[in-house]
Design a protein around this motif. Structure first.
Motif, short mmCIF file in Angstrom:
data_model
loop_
_atom_site.label_atom_id
_atom_site.label_comp_id
_atom_site.label_asym_id
_atom_site.label_seq_id
_atom_site.Cartn_x
_atom_site.Cartn_y
_atom_site.Cartn_z
N UNK A 249 54.64 36.12 41.54
CA UNK A 249 53.69 35.92 42.64
C UNK A 249 52.42 36.70 42.32
N UNK A 250 51.36 36.42 43.06
CA UNK A 250 50.18 37.28 42.95
C UNK A 250 49.71 37.65 44.33
N UNK A 251 49.18 38.87 44.41
CA UNK A 251 48.65 39.39 45.67
C UNK A 251 49.74 40.07 46.49
N UNK A 280 43.33 47.24 34.32
CA UNK A 280 43.65 46.83 35.68
C UNK A 280 45.15 46.53 35.80
N UNK A 281 45.64 46.44 37.03
CA UNK A 281 47.03 46.02 37.23
C UNK A 281 47.93 47.09 37.78
N UNK A 303 43.40 41.49 37.10
CA UNK A 303 44.66 42.24 37.11
C UNK A 303 45.84 41.29 36.91
N UNK A 304 45.75 40.13 37.56
CA UNK A 304 46.82 39.14 37.43
C UNK A 304 46.97 38.73 35.97
N UNK A 368 34.96 44.98 36.39
CA UNK A 368 35.64 44.99 37.70
C UNK A 368 36.78 43.96 37.70
N UNK A 369 37.85 44.29 38.42
CA UNK A 369 39.06 43.47 38.30
C UNK A 369 38.98 42.14 39.04
N UNK A 370 37.89 41.92 39.77
CA UNK A 370 37.70 40.60 40.37
C UNK A 370 36.91 39.66 39.47
N UNK A 371 36.30 40.20 38.39
CA UNK A 371 35.32 39.43 37.62
C UNK A 371 35.97 38.59 36.52
#
Ligand code: AMP
Ligand code: MG
Length: 406
Positions: A249-251, A280-281, A303-304, A368-371
């Motif tokens: 899963x993620x999140x 990240x992670x 991160x995922x 950044x881990x969203x990028x």
């Protein structure tokens, strides 16, 4: 469950120790076996080549019959070409025309290459010295009958497919595909094609995780998007546990109010690891339900991906019957500088290049881990050890090319 905060390598070791390969096997056609894991060692049923064969176009002869120094003049008796062996015996002192891949005629042992020979009617003049066995591929030169060509757990490559087929095999026993269930969690998530309302974003993780894991021989079951609702998450995990060998899963594994996944696993299964010394992670969770192993990857897409590459992939490879090796680590010279606070091992996205015979790597901007943009020009991860401080231009760093991670 206390925070364990293991380093990546310790966590991976624990996860691999916890993973038993699936036992079911099935026979498949060699042509369908690419990327599957061999269920058992495979041994060559025949010698390869099965007969002594010429490696070159030229003239086959008996080396011991060439006395003194070149040139040698030999009578020509017959031709052996690929698929058409010479059936008559070549008389003493004679030679035979031969082509690449053709059987060496009975009693002959050497091939003089055509570039070193001259035809003179029914005679051949060999202008250069030849040694016994020159340009002959002996029986079993590639592989001897009975010797092992693949170990159990080998992931079948195109080269293996060629070799197995050359040995006369047409089927191989492989491990059955693992069933991997995936879903994303988050009230904000949308499927492609949906119309975003306020505060909503598209689910980037399911498609990526699916593609990354589909490089292994798996069947993916996609359970869609779960809301940040413990009952829905519990219901999906329970269903996936009945149907899958591994759930990813993620999140929802961090420490926010809506992060239910870890708590539900704690509740209905066993949470084995949570939070690593990793960037990240960091909030990645690992555990087991009644039947399936479970990874809760953090929701930020970078991160995922990083945790899917570094943790899920090797665990899944082991589950599929393989022997995951440490990813290829390539040293490179850093271009530009990197900031890193000692504490967590970090994996930045980088561009590895060869410049004047040297391998260089530069980070792909804001990490950044969203990028997801940090992957746009990336072909590797840059590994920064946990105790490392800032890195200056010209530092030696270790990179993990994506080719070794996929
Ligand atoms: P979480 O791990 O659930 O706290 O999510 C961390 C961040 O990742 C938040 O900004 C989420 O909106 C974002 N995120 C979570 N899941 C996804 C997803 N499937 N696709 C894109 N972004 C996501
Ligand atoms: Mg969330």
């Amino acid at each position: 469950m206390p925070e364990t905060r293991l380093d990546l390598d310790e966590a991976l070791r624990a996860m691999l120790d916890d993973t038993r390969p699936l036992v079911a096997t099935e026979p498949v056609a060699i042509a369908e076996s690419l990327g599957r894991f061999a269920a058992e060692a495979v041994h060559a049923p025949i010698n390869l080549p099965p007969f002594a064969a010429s490696a070159m176009d030229g003239y086959a002869l008996r080396a011991a019959e060439l006395k003194g120094a070149p040139p040698f003049r030999l009578p020509l008796t017959g031709t052996s070409s690929a698929g058409h062996p010479l059936t008559e015996r070549v008389p003493a002192g004679g030679c035979a025309r031969i082509f690449t891949g053709a059987a060496i005629p009975e009693g002959l042992d050497t091939v003089a290459i055509q570039e070193d020979c001259e035809r003179d009617g029914d005679w051949v003049v060999i202008k250069e010295a030849v040694a016994s066995g020159d340009n002959v591929r002996p029986v079993g030169h590639d592989v001897a009958a009975g010797s092992r060509i693949l170990p159990a757990g080998r992931r079948i490559t195109p080269f293996d497919q060629g070799w197995l087929t050359a040995c006369g095999l047409d089927r191989i026993n492989v491990r059955c595909r693992a069933v991997v269930g995936i879903f994303s969690t988050g009230d904000e998530l949308l499927d492609p094609g949906e119309t975003p309302g306020p505060g909503q974003i598209f689910d980037a993780n399911r498609v990526t995780v699916r593609a990354l894991l589909s490089r292994l021989p798996v069947t993916v079951r996609d359970y869609g998007i779960a809301a940040d609702d413990p009952d829905q998450i519990r219901q999906l995990l329970t269903q996936a546990d009945r149907e899958c060998d591994l759930i990813v899963t993620s999140g929802g594994v961090s420490v926010g109010d809506a992060d239910w996944v870890k708590q539900v696993i704690d509740d209905i299964g066993h949470l084995r690891l949570w939070k690593l010394n990793l960037k990240p992670g960091k909030p990645v969770a690992y555990g087991r339900l009644a039947r399936a192993a479970f990874f809760g990857l953090p929701g930020n897409p970078v991160s995922t991906i990083v945790t899917a590459l570094l943790l899920v992939r090797p665990v899944l490879e082991r589950l599929c019957g393989g022997h995951p090796a440490a990813p290829l680590a390539v040293p490179a010279i850093l271009q530009g500088s990197l900031s890193h606070q000692p504490g967590r091992e970090e994996f930045q996205r980088g561009t590895l290049a060869s410049q004047d015979g040297q391998l260089t790597v530069s980070a792909t901007g804001d990490q950044s881990s969203n990028r997801l943009a940090s992957f746009a020009l990336a072909n590797c991860l840059i590994r920064i050890p946990k105790e490392q401080g800032d890195l200056t231009e010209g530092s030696n760093v270790t990179t993990l090319p994506f080719g070794g991670l996929l």
